[in-house]
Design an enzyme around this catalytic site. Structure first.
Site, PDB file in Angstrom:
ATOM      1  N   TYR A  99       0.856  -1.193   0.000  1.00 51.40           N
ATOM      2  CA  TYR A  99       0.000   0.000   0.000  1.00 51.40           C
ATOM      3  C   TYR A  99       0.889   1.239   0.000  1.00 51.40           C
ATOM      4  O   TYR A  99       2.004   1.201   0.532  1.00 51.40           O
ATOM      5  CB  TYR A  99      -0.897   0.013   1.245  1.00 51.40           C
ATOM      6  CG  TYR A  99      -1.996  -1.032   1.235  1.00 51.40           C
ATOM      7  CD1 TYR A  99      -3.293  -0.699   0.857  1.00 51.40           C
ATOM      8  CD2 TYR A  99      -1.739  -2.343   1.612  1.00 51.40           C
ATOM      9  CE1 TYR A  99      -4.310  -1.641   0.858  1.00 51.40           C
ATOM     10  CE2 TYR A  99      -2.751  -3.302   1.616  1.00 51.40           C
ATOM     11  CZ  TYR A  99      -4.043  -2.944   1.231  1.00 51.40           C
ATOM     12  OH  TYR A  99      -5.037  -3.881   1.232  1.00 51.40           O
ATOM     13  N   GLU A 100       0.377   2.324  -0.593  1.00 49.06           N
ATOM     14  CA  GLU A 100       1.269   3.465  -0.803  1.00 49.06           C
ATOM     15  C   GLU A 100       1.652   4.202   0.474  1.00 49.06           C
ATOM     16  O   GLU A 100       2.514   5.054   0.458  1.00 49.06           O
ATOM     17  CB  GLU A 100       0.690   4.430  -1.838  1.00 49.06           C
ATOM     18  CG  GLU A 100      -0.557   5.154  -1.385  1.00 49.06           C
ATOM     19  CD  GLU A 100      -1.209   5.927  -2.534  1.00 49.06           C
ATOM     20  OE1 GLU A 100      -0.790   5.794  -3.685  1.00 49.06           O
ATOM     21  OE2 GLU A 100      -2.159   6.666  -2.234  1.00 49.06           O
ATOM     22  N   SER A 101       1.037   3.854   1.601  1.00 49.61           N
ATOM     23  CA  SER A 101       1.468   4.426   2.869  1.00 49.61           C
ATOM     24  C   SER A 101       2.821   3.866   3.302  1.00 49.61           C
ATOM     25  O   SER A 101       3.374   4.303   4.304  1.00 49.61           O
ATOM     26  CB  SER A 101       0.440   4.113   3.946  1.00 49.61           C
ATOM     27  OG  SER A 101       0.258   2.717   4.025  1.00 49.61           O
TER      28      SER A 101
END
Lengths: 248, 269
Positions: free
Chosen positions: A49-51
């Site tokens: 996930y881009e987090s």
């Protein structure tokens, strides 16, 4: 077991994800499908996930890409510059899994604006991580409900590049990934024609028709001569999907 | 050495009308209390910078604090759109909002360049998209070694960078763990910085995966328990997903938003 068209779409999307690959997951439908795949045929699917959560294994569906559950269950957690510079940009992610507000016949995606940029009819959230995901991941899967408003002849704003205007554009732009491989909808599956790159209907879900797909598409939809009908969701897939939804 | 002050003093002294201000946080540790203090103090004409403007930016924009937004994704994560942001862009309410739009990779690299003392960053990205046509701060650049065409974006060096973290010690050294987002880069890129923390402690204990930002690169530290709510502070409290869902109805309607401003922030719009 009876099922909805949304469930069919999510199951069809999950089935395309291969065990042992790394998948960059957007929130919403892509996240649901990827988590379903991990609970069914692809337990070794690596969710990114881009987090910055690499290898997240959430028990429930996250509402946001940075939910604490993703960090708690990840193999490692890295900063945002690291996600994009070390993991996405060099092509370390096999599949980028995206949603769309608009998609066109060449798989270009708009999540920026409907109407003119300076005088928008609807201002959408914008690019986020999608341009680089679409550019650098090995291939791109898109999961989106099909309607003439969503499936437009040309997107009003290219937020993320599919095949641009056709063959050769990705190479010209220096994009390293292969581009859109599947567009999975509530009606069926579209794949790019190997010669023209145009999205072509290759599969219908059980009960869907070509007419229905044409009516839900804002361009003159091409249909593959090898069009086939996919499998209905199994009881096991539906049970896993519903358990996932109930937990989230 | 960071000065430890109250939140209202910190905002009052560090943030001025017309400043470029970045309140960062990537789902985790969003400096909401600091944002609300900016609304209460009635700042105007701010250029707000953030990769993922979410509901606290919706509130700042709706309250009329901002004249420009520099961003890469503006939405209510997992819920939908930001309606105050939309109203400002589509209808100039309550004031017109200029936008400068990037991708996450572009914004992240702008902060990295800012933190690194470089004038610009280079990345593979944006090519083939319509973003460069609308954003002057995205330019093609040729690699001097291979001749390849890449993309350059200028460094971000905000006047003030604001982040939230779990802890600081009494000297103002800050400890942050969980999803690190872009927080360290923002503090290092900004001319002045404010770190709000859940608590100030005598000694920082070691934490797995924690980063420590030393006191001498921070301007001010303020204690703000619960200062990231409704986002979350890993190890302290969880994300209040219901609050994000509930914001949708308030943000959608100018009148409901006005009454939120009055009752929650004590200001009129």
């Amino acid at each position: 077991m009876s099922y909805t068209s949304d469930e069919m779409m999510t199951v069809a999307a999950a089935r395309e994800l291969r065990d042992g690959t790394a998948c960059f997951v957007g929130i919403g439908l892509p996240s649901t499908a990827a988590n379903l795949a991990r609970r069914t045929h692809a337990p070794g699917l690596v969710l990114v996930y881009e987090s910055g959560t690499l290898g997240a294994k959430p028990e429930r569906l996250p509402l946001s890409i940075g939910d604490g559950e993703l960090a708690e269950t990840a193999d490692t957690v890295v900063s945002v510059p690291e996600v994009f510079n070390y993991w996405v940009q060099p092509g370390r992610i096999d599949v980028g899994f995206l949603g769309a507000a608009q998609i066109d016949r060449f798989g270009n995606i708009n999540t920026t604006v409907i109407g003119g940029y300076d005088d928008p009819k609807v201002r959408l959230p914008g690019a986020g991580g999608a341009p680089e995901i679409a550019a650098h991941c090995g291939e791109v899967f898109v999961v989106v409900r099909q309607s003439p408003r969503t499936f437009v002849d040309r997107v009003e704003f290219v937020t993320s590049v599919g095949f641009g205007s056709g063959p050769g554009d990705r190479e010209r732009f220096g994009l390293r990934g292969a581009g859109p491989r599947f567009v999975i909808t509530d009606i069926g599956v579209l794949e790019p024609d190997p010669e023209t790159c145009e999205l072509t209907l290759t599969r219908l879900h059980p009960g869907s028709t070509v007419e229905q797909a044409r009516e839900a598409t804002g361009w003159d939809l091409r249909v593959s001569p090898d069009l086939r009908t996919g499998e209905a969701p199994t009881d096991a897939e539906l049970a896993a999907l519903r358990a996932l939804k109930a937990a989230g | 050495m960071a000065e430890i002050v109250s939140l209202d003093e910190a905002v009052g002294e560090l943030i001025h009308d017309g400043d470029e201000v970045a309140l960062e946080g990537f789902t985790h540790l969003i400096p909401v209390a600091a944002g609300h203090e900016i609304i209460r103090q009635g700042r105007r004409g701010l250029t707000l910078v953030r990769m993922t403007p979410d509901i606290v930016y919706d509130q700042l924009i709706g309250a009329g604090c901002a004249r420009k937004l520099v961003f890469s994704w503006g939405g209510n994560p997992g819920v939908g759109s930001l309606h105050r942001f939309r109203d400002a862009v589509q209808n100039s309410w309550p004031v017109p909002l200029e936008i400068e739009e990037h991708s996450h990779a572009g914004m992240a690299n702008r902060y990295v360049a800012g933190a690194s003392g470089l004038p610009f960053a280079v990345l593979r990205g944006y090519r083939g998209t319509d973003l460069p046509a609308h954003t002057a701060n995205i330019k093609p650049i040729t690699c001097p070694f291979t001749g390849e065409e890449l993309t350059a974006v200028p460094a971000l060096n905000p006047d003030v960078g604001v982040v939230h973290a779990q802890r600081a010690d009494r000297r103002g050294n800050v400890q942050l763990w969980g999803i690190p987002g872009i927080q360290k880069e923002v503090v290092l890129a900004s001319k002045r910085s404010l770190v709000t923390v859940e608590e100030i402690v005598d000694e920082l204990e070691e934490r797995p995966g924690a980063i420590t930002i030393p006191s001498w690169v921070i301007t001010k530290v303020a204690e703000a328990p619960g200062g990231a709510r409704p986002s979350y502070a890993h190890g302290y409290y969880e994300r209040d997903n219901d609050a994000y869902r509930a914001w949708d109805a308030v943000g959608r309607d100018r009148e409901r938003f006005r009454s939120w401003l009055t009752t929650e922030m004590g200001v009129g719009a």
